[in-house]
Write a protein that holds these residues in place. Structure first.
Motif, PDB file in Angstrom:
ATOM      1  N   LEU A 149       0.841  -1.198   0.000  1.00 38.87           N
ATOM      2  CA  LEU A 149       0.000   0.000   0.000  1.00 38.87           C
ATOM      3  C   LEU A 149       0.875   1.246   0.000  1.00 38.87           C
ATOM      4  CD1 LEU A 149      -2.621  -1.053   2.716  1.00 38.87           C
ATOM      5  CD2 LEU A 149      -2.808  -1.289   0.219  1.00 38.87           C
ATOM      6  N   LEU A 150       0.354   2.335  -0.536  1.00 37.11           N
ATOM      7  CA  LEU A 150       1.075   3.599  -0.527  1.00 37.11           C
ATOM      8  C   LEU A 150       0.835   4.295   0.805  1.00 37.11           C
ATOM      9  CD1 LEU A 150       0.417   4.834  -4.162  1.00 37.11           C
ATOM     10  CD2 LEU A 150       2.408   3.635  -3.256  1.00 37.11           C
ATOM     11  N   ASN A 157      -6.009   4.189  -1.778  1.00 38.86           N
ATOM     12  CA  ASN A 157      -5.220   3.060  -2.260  1.00 38.86           C
ATOM     13  C   ASN A 157      -6.058   2.136  -3.142  1.00 38.86           C
ATOM     14  OD1 ASN A 157      -2.281   2.424  -1.349  1.00 38.86           O
ATOM     15  ND2 ASN A 157      -3.182   3.448   0.434  1.00 38.86           N
ATOM     16  N   LYS A 160      -4.661  -4.397   6.399  1.00 40.76           N
ATOM     17  CA  LYS A 160      -3.825  -4.006   5.253  1.00 40.76           C
ATOM     18  C   LYS A 160      -4.004  -4.987   4.097  1.00 40.76           C
ATOM     19  CE  LYS A 160      -0.222  -1.846   8.080  1.00 40.76           C
ATOM     20  NZ  LYS A 160       1.153  -1.985   8.630  1.00 40.76           N
ATOM     21  N   THR A 179      -7.301  -4.551   2.431  1.00 41.11           N
ATOM     22  CA  THR A 179      -7.241  -3.366   1.561  1.00 41.11           C
ATOM     23  C   THR A 179      -6.558  -3.711   0.244  1.00 41.11           C
ATOM     24  OG1 THR A 179      -7.142  -1.891   3.479  1.00 41.11           O
ATOM     25  CG2 THR A 179      -6.413  -0.987   1.379  1.00 41.11           C
ATOM     26  N   ARG A 194      -8.169  -3.487  -3.525  1.00 43.56           N
ATOM     27  CA  ARG A 194      -7.499  -2.821  -4.648  1.00 43.56           C
ATOM     28  C   ARG A 194      -7.349  -3.772  -5.836  1.00 43.56           C
ATOM     29  NH1 ARG A 194      -1.575  -1.227  -3.238  1.00 43.56           N
ATOM     30  NH2 ARG A 194      -1.509  -3.499  -3.202  1.00 43.56           N
TER      31      ARG A 194
END
Length: 224
Positions: free
Chosen positions: A96-97, A105, A149, A152, A156
């Motif tokens: 992730l950014l 993200n 995380k 997520t 994405r």
């Protein structure tokens, strides 16, 4: 039906002026909607094979096709578009950014291919709700647990409706409980959305969930 086909695929690396053969003469067909696990000891070439199938690395010999169209490794923009519009990726590390929120993200792939819209944002909201991360949508990654995380990262990976989802040890950094939850989520997503799963994993319990299992050993890929 969409498919990925590789024929006579081989991969070698040059190390200290010597050639190291990692993959040798591999034939494989993966159809949309099915699940396929690739197992083998560390260093056997699982991740390398996934990278080549996804068009992120190139073979030393052999051919790879998406449907009837051969991968054009000399045209990186063409391969980029193929990946962006057809493939999703989930790695052992979430990637992730750090300076973007959860929702920011998640929608990055849609911004890259020019499909971002209010409708797309609503889709992201529904995905976050289904993965139980909606209440974390405005949080930066450092505020998330390991499982959050990775969920997520999964959100994405599916925002652009991929036909194929590549998984490289997707639960390798998680504890057993979170690992099982992520595995269940991935299988559910695959079945509900007709997405093929191609996973490199050494998790024997996860492997049991797949339609087909292969083992990489001594550069060869064999059905288990």
């Amino acid at each position: 039906m969409n498919s990925i086909i590789c024929k006579n695929l081989s991969k070698s690396f040059s190390i200290d002026e010597e050639s190291l053969l990692v993959l040798d003469d591999i034939d494989l067909i993966i159809n949309q909607g099915e699940s396929l696990a690739i197992t083998g000891k560390s260093g056997s070439g699982k991740s390398t094979l996934l990278q080549i199938l996804a068009g992120l690395d190139f073979p030393t010999k052999g051919n790879i096709f998406f449907n009837k169209n051969e991968y054009q490794f000399n045209k990186p923009n063409t391969l980029r578009d193929l990946r962006l519009n057809n493939y999703g990726f989930v790695y052992q590390f979430h990637h992730l950014l750090d300076d973007l929120s959860v929702v920011e993200n998640i929608v990055i792939p849609s911004q890259l291919n020019g499909t971002y819209s209010d409708k797309l944002l609503n889709k992201a909201i529904n995905i976050m709700k289904s993965l139980d991360i909606f209440n974390r949508r405005n949080h930066l990654p450092w505020k998330l647990s390991g499982g959050e995380k990775q969920r997520t990262a999964i959100a994405r990976s599916i925002i652009n409706n991929p036909n194929f989802l590549f998984l490289d040890e997707p639960t390798g950094n998680l504890d057993n409980e979170n690992g099982r939850l992520i595995q269940e989520v991935l299988m559910k997503i695959s079945k509900e959305n007709n997405i093929a799963l191609i996973a490199a994993t050494h998790d024997n319990e996860f492997i049991k969930s797949f339609d087909r299992v292969y083992k990489l050993f001594n550069t060869k890929l064999n059905s288990v």
